[in-house]
Design a protein around this motif. Structure first.
Motif, PDB file in Angstrom:
ATOM      1  N   ARG A   1       0.837  -1.199   0.000  1.00  0.00           N
ATOM      2  CA  ARG A   1       0.000   0.000   0.000  1.00  0.00           C
ATOM      3  C   ARG A   1       0.874   1.252   0.000  1.00  0.00           C
ATOM      4  N   GLU A   2       1.879   1.271   0.879  1.00  0.00           N
ATOM      5  CA  GLU A   2       2.781   2.428   0.951  1.00  0.00           C
ATOM      6  C   GLU A   2       3.590   2.562  -0.338  1.00  0.00           C
ATOM      7  N   ARG A   3       3.982   1.426  -0.918  1.00  0.00           N
ATOM      8  CA  ARG A   3       4.749   1.497  -2.165  1.00  0.00           C
ATOM      9  C   ARG A   3       3.886   2.065  -3.298  1.00  0.00           C
ATOM     10  N   SER A   4       2.605   1.759  -3.287  1.00  0.00           N
ATOM     11  CA  SER A   4       1.726   2.350  -4.303  1.00  0.00           C
ATOM     12  C   SER A   4       1.639   3.866  -4.151  1.00  0.00           C
ATOM     13  N   LEU A   5       1.563   4.353  -2.912  1.00  0.00           N
ATOM     14  CA  LEU A   5       1.539   5.799  -2.684  1.00  0.00           C
ATOM     15  C   LEU A   5       2.783   6.466  -3.279  1.00  0.00           C
ATOM     16  N   VAL A   6       3.948   5.864  -3.010  1.00  0.00           N
ATOM     17  CA  VAL A   6       5.205   6.420  -3.519  1.00  0.00           C
ATOM     18  C   VAL A   6       5.237   6.353  -5.042  1.00  0.00           C
TER      19      VAL A   6
ATOM     20  N   LEU B   1       2.771   6.160  -7.324  1.00  0.00           N
ATOM     21  CA  LEU B   1       1.868   7.098  -7.985  1.00  0.00           C
ATOM     22  C   LEU B   1       2.472   8.489  -8.032  1.00  0.00           C
ATOM     23  N   THR B   2       3.024   8.929  -6.919  1.00  0.00           N
ATOM     24  CA  THR B   2       3.620  10.266  -6.859  1.00  0.00           C
ATOM     25  C   THR B   2       4.788  10.395  -7.826  1.00  0.00           C
ATOM     26  N   ALA B   3       5.662   9.365  -7.856  1.00  0.00           N
ATOM     27  CA  ALA B   3       6.831   9.410  -8.740  1.00  0.00           C
ATOM     28  C   ALA B   3       6.406   9.449 -10.210  1.00  0.00           C
ATOM     29  N   LEU B   4       5.383   8.690 -10.564  1.00  0.00           N
ATOM     30  CA  LEU B   4       4.937   8.661 -11.958  1.00  0.00           C
ATOM     31  C   LEU B   4       4.310   9.992 -12.375  1.00  0.00           C
ATOM     32  N   VAL B   5       3.562  10.630 -11.449  1.00  0.00           N
ATOM     33  CA  VAL B   5       3.025  11.967 -11.746  1.00  0.00           C
ATOM     34  C   VAL B   5       4.168  12.956 -11.937  1.00  0.00           C
ATOM     35  N   ALA B   6       5.161  12.864 -11.081  1.00  0.00           N
ATOM     36  CA  ALA B   6       6.281  13.810 -11.133  1.00  0.00           C
ATOM     37  C   ALA B   6       6.999  13.765 -12.475  1.00  0.00           C
TER      38      ALA B   6
ATOM     39  N   ALA C   1      -1.520   4.866 -15.405  1.00  0.00           N
ATOM     40  CA  ALA C   1      -2.769   4.126 -15.565  1.00  0.00           C
ATOM     41  C   ALA C   1      -2.629   2.713 -15.001  1.00  0.00           C
ATOM     42  N   MET C   2      -1.534   2.070 -15.324  1.00  0.00           N
ATOM     43  CA  MET C   2      -1.289   0.720 -14.832  1.00  0.00           C
ATOM     44  C   MET C   2      -1.227   0.690 -13.307  1.00  0.00           C
ATOM     45  N   HIS C   3      -0.574   1.710 -12.718  1.00  0.00           N
ATOM     46  CA  HIS C   3      -0.376   1.699 -11.268  1.00  0.00           C
ATOM     47  C   HIS C   3      -1.575   2.252 -10.499  1.00  0.00           C
ATOM     48  N   VAL C   4      -2.494   2.919 -11.171  1.00  0.00           N
ATOM     49  CA  VAL C   4      -3.770   3.223 -10.512  1.00  0.00           C
ATOM     50  C   VAL C   4      -4.497   1.918 -10.220  1.00  0.00           C
ATOM     51  N   ARG C   5      -4.531   1.025 -11.220  1.00  0.00           N
ATOM     52  CA  ARG C   5      -5.141  -0.292 -10.992  1.00  0.00           C
ATOM     53  C   ARG C   5      -4.369  -1.067  -9.922  1.00  0.00           C
ATOM     54  N   ALA C   6      -3.025  -0.972  -9.964  1.00  0.00           N
ATOM     55  CA  ALA C   6      -2.214  -1.666  -8.961  1.00  0.00           C
ATOM     56  C   ALA C   6      -2.515  -1.132  -7.567  1.00  0.00           C
ATOM     57  N   ALA C   7      -2.713   0.188  -7.464  1.00  0.00           N
ATOM     58  CA  ALA C   7      -3.006   0.782  -6.159  1.00  0.00           C
ATOM     59  C   ALA C   7      -4.331   0.260  -5.606  1.00  0.00           C
TER      60      ALA C   7
ATOM     61  N   ARG D   1      -5.544  -2.724  -6.209  1.00  0.00           N
ATOM     62  CA  ARG D   1      -5.247  -4.080  -5.748  1.00  0.00           C
ATOM     63  C   ARG D   1      -4.512  -4.056  -4.409  1.00  0.00           C
ATOM     64  N   ASN D   2      -3.726  -3.015  -4.196  1.00  0.00           N
ATOM     65  CA  ASN D   2      -2.954  -2.916  -2.958  1.00  0.00           C
ATOM     66  C   ASN D   2      -3.731  -2.256  -1.827  1.00  0.00           C
ATOM     67  N   GLY D   3      -5.027  -1.998  -2.041  1.00  0.00           N
ATOM     68  CA  GLY D   3      -5.879  -1.573  -0.940  1.00  0.00           C
ATOM     69  C   GLY D   3      -6.229  -0.106  -0.879  1.00  0.00           C
ATOM     70  N   LEU D   4      -5.755   0.707  -1.834  1.00  0.00           N
ATOM     71  CA  LEU D   4      -6.122   2.126  -1.828  1.00  0.00           C
ATOM     72  C   LEU D   4      -7.517   2.306  -2.414  1.00  0.00           C
ATOM     73  N   SER D   5      -8.297   3.170  -1.790  1.00  0.00           N
ATOM     74  CA  SER D   5      -9.619   3.501  -2.324  1.00  0.00           C
ATOM     75  C   SER D   5      -9.476   4.564  -3.409  1.00  0.00           C
ATOM     76  N   ALA D   6     -10.558   4.769  -4.151  1.00  0.00           N
ATOM     77  CA  ALA D   6     -10.546   5.827  -5.159  1.00  0.00           C
ATOM     78  C   ALA D   6     -10.315   7.191  -4.510  1.00  0.00           C
ATOM     79  N   ASP D   7     -10.921   7.418  -3.354  1.00  0.00           N
ATOM     80  CA  ASP D   7     -10.720   8.693  -2.660  1.00  0.00           C
ATOM     81  C   ASP D   7      -9.265   8.876  -2.245  1.00  0.00           C
ATOM     82  N   GLU D   8      -8.633   7.805  -1.803  1.00  0.00           N
ATOM     83  CA  GLU D   8      -7.222   7.914  -1.393  1.00  0.00           C
ATOM     84  C   GLU D   8      -6.326   8.182  -2.595  1.00  0.00           C
ATOM     85  N   ILE D   9      -6.621   7.560  -3.724  1.00  0.00           N
ATOM     86  CA  ILE D   9      -5.853   7.849  -4.940  1.00  0.00           C
ATOM     87  C   ILE D   9      -6.023   9.316  -5.327  1.00  0.00           C
TER      88      ILE D   9
END
Length: 376
Positions: free
Chosen positions: A307-312, A314-319, A327-333, A335-343
């Motif tokens: 979950r924490e790795r998905s947070l990191v 997503l931020t790196a890919l936006v940067a 797009a791929m890692h939104v789906r991965a996030a 799967r790793n337990g992040l909600s749409a609101d958290e994304i």
């Protein structure tokens, strides 16, 4: 002019992951003769001689040497060969060098196998006495020690004459300095700091470093595993090469296998199947690198949750504006337990520090993916 580099032999493709092989006290790189060609199928194998042993010059270390001094010579060799990060396997003193590297230079060691070794070698006095005897007796003392090598190294009735001859021929002062290093070595208090994936291999009949010594390391190093080799004494790679080879292959090539499994769990079977279907001989090494390093080492590191790795991530890919990967890692996030609101909160945070245009593009990608998957 005397070289300051350890003698070494390199085998296998130069593009493969480097694997350094360290020998035990009194032997040479010939200790790995039965294993190195097999390991070189998947690795760039680099085996080396200890100071004053085999082809390495004397004088690289002196009285009062430490295992850290020998480890420094190994790093110097790696630097001269252009090797930044490597897997490492070592026997006895060579194994102690590997433990030292994992504690003091973890950024250099990708994975570690410690064979017939220990986090301490039975106290200082026996090694100090052996060092003193060798310094006083010179070559004659080395010949006398070599006469008892079979009993210290192998089970009854087994020998490898090449290794015994290497023992006889070792430089007495360098051998004594290695004894000094063993006398001073004790990493028991720091084993819990090791984060390198670690395999311990014990010879079940080893009187020098019995299985209990390897078990002590395995119990202290997070995630370490222990394999005992029946019918093997102190030089297990020479006496039971097939069993040691099987254990090393399972450990060192297991990263790619674990990586593929984790990659499927995070990215989904459909994505991984498409990537593998598109693989060509040109891209095969890159796909292996991704599976072994990114997914087999980084994503399996327990320091951060997925979950924490998905947070990191997503931020790196936006940067960096990697929107296809985003797009791929939104789906991965998801799967790793992040909600749409958290994304959305991650992308909003990125907008503060990376700028509105970056966040605008990221929100567009995330909204499309989440809508396609029915999450918003």
């Amino acid at each position: 002019m005397t070289t300051k580099t350890l003698n070494h032999r390199a085998e296998g493709p130069t593009s493969a992951e480097p694997l350094l092989l360290g020998p035990s006290l009194g032997t040479s790189l010939a200790l790995w003769d039965a294993l190195a060609p097999e390991l070189a199928v998947n690795h760039r194998v680099i085996r080396f001689d200890l100071p004053g042993h085999g082809g390495s010059p004397a004088g690289l270390i002196g009285p009062g040497a430490t295992v850290g001094d020998i480890a420094g010579l190994v790093l110097r060799l790696a630097d001269e060969l252009g090797v930044e990060r490597f897997a490492y396997a070592g026997v006895s003193l060579g194994g102690a060098v590997g433990l030292h590297l994992a504690v003091h230079h973890p950024e250099r060691v990708s994975s570690l196998a410690v064979i017939c070794s220990s986090a301490h070698f039975g106290g200082t006095r026996p090694w100090q006495e052996r060092a003193a005897a060798v310094r006083a007796g010179g070559p004659a003392a080395m010949r006398e020690l070599a006469g008892s090598a079979d009993g210290r190294w192998f089970t009854p009735g087994f020998t490898v004459e090449r290794l015994v001859e290497d023992h006889r021929a070792a430089d007495p002062d360098s051998y004594a300095a290695c004894c000094d290093a063993l006398a001073a070595f004790d990493l028991r208090g720091r084993l819990a700091e090791v984060r390198t994936p670690t395999l311990l291999i014990a010879g079940r009949e080893d009187p020098a470093t019995p299985p209990a010594h390897l078990r002590e390391i395995a119990d202290a190093v997070p995630g370490a595993s222990l394999t005992e080799i029946p019918g093997a004494s102190h030089l297990a790679p020479a006496e039971r090469p097939e069993a040691v080879l099987a254990a090393l292959r399972g450990h060192f090539t297991g990263f790619a296998q674990r990586g593929v499994a984790v990659r499927r769990e995070v990215l989904g079977d459909a994505h991984v199947d498409r990537a593998q279907a598109r693989q060509t001989p040109f891209t095969a090494r890159f796909q292996d690198f991704i599976s072994r390093y990114a997914w087999g080492e980084i994503w399996t590191d327990p320091t951060l949750t997925r979950r924490e790795r998905s947070l990191v991530t997503l931020t790196a890919l936006v940067a960096h504006g990697h929107l296809d990967e985003l797009a791929m890692h939104v789906r991965a996030a998801r799967r790793n337990g992040l909600s749409a609101d958290e994304i959305g909160a991650v992308l909003l945070q990125a907008g503060v520090y990376l700028g509105v245009p970056a966040a605008n593009s990221a929100f567009a990608v995330a909204q499309r993916v989440l809508a396609e998957d029915g999450d918003i």
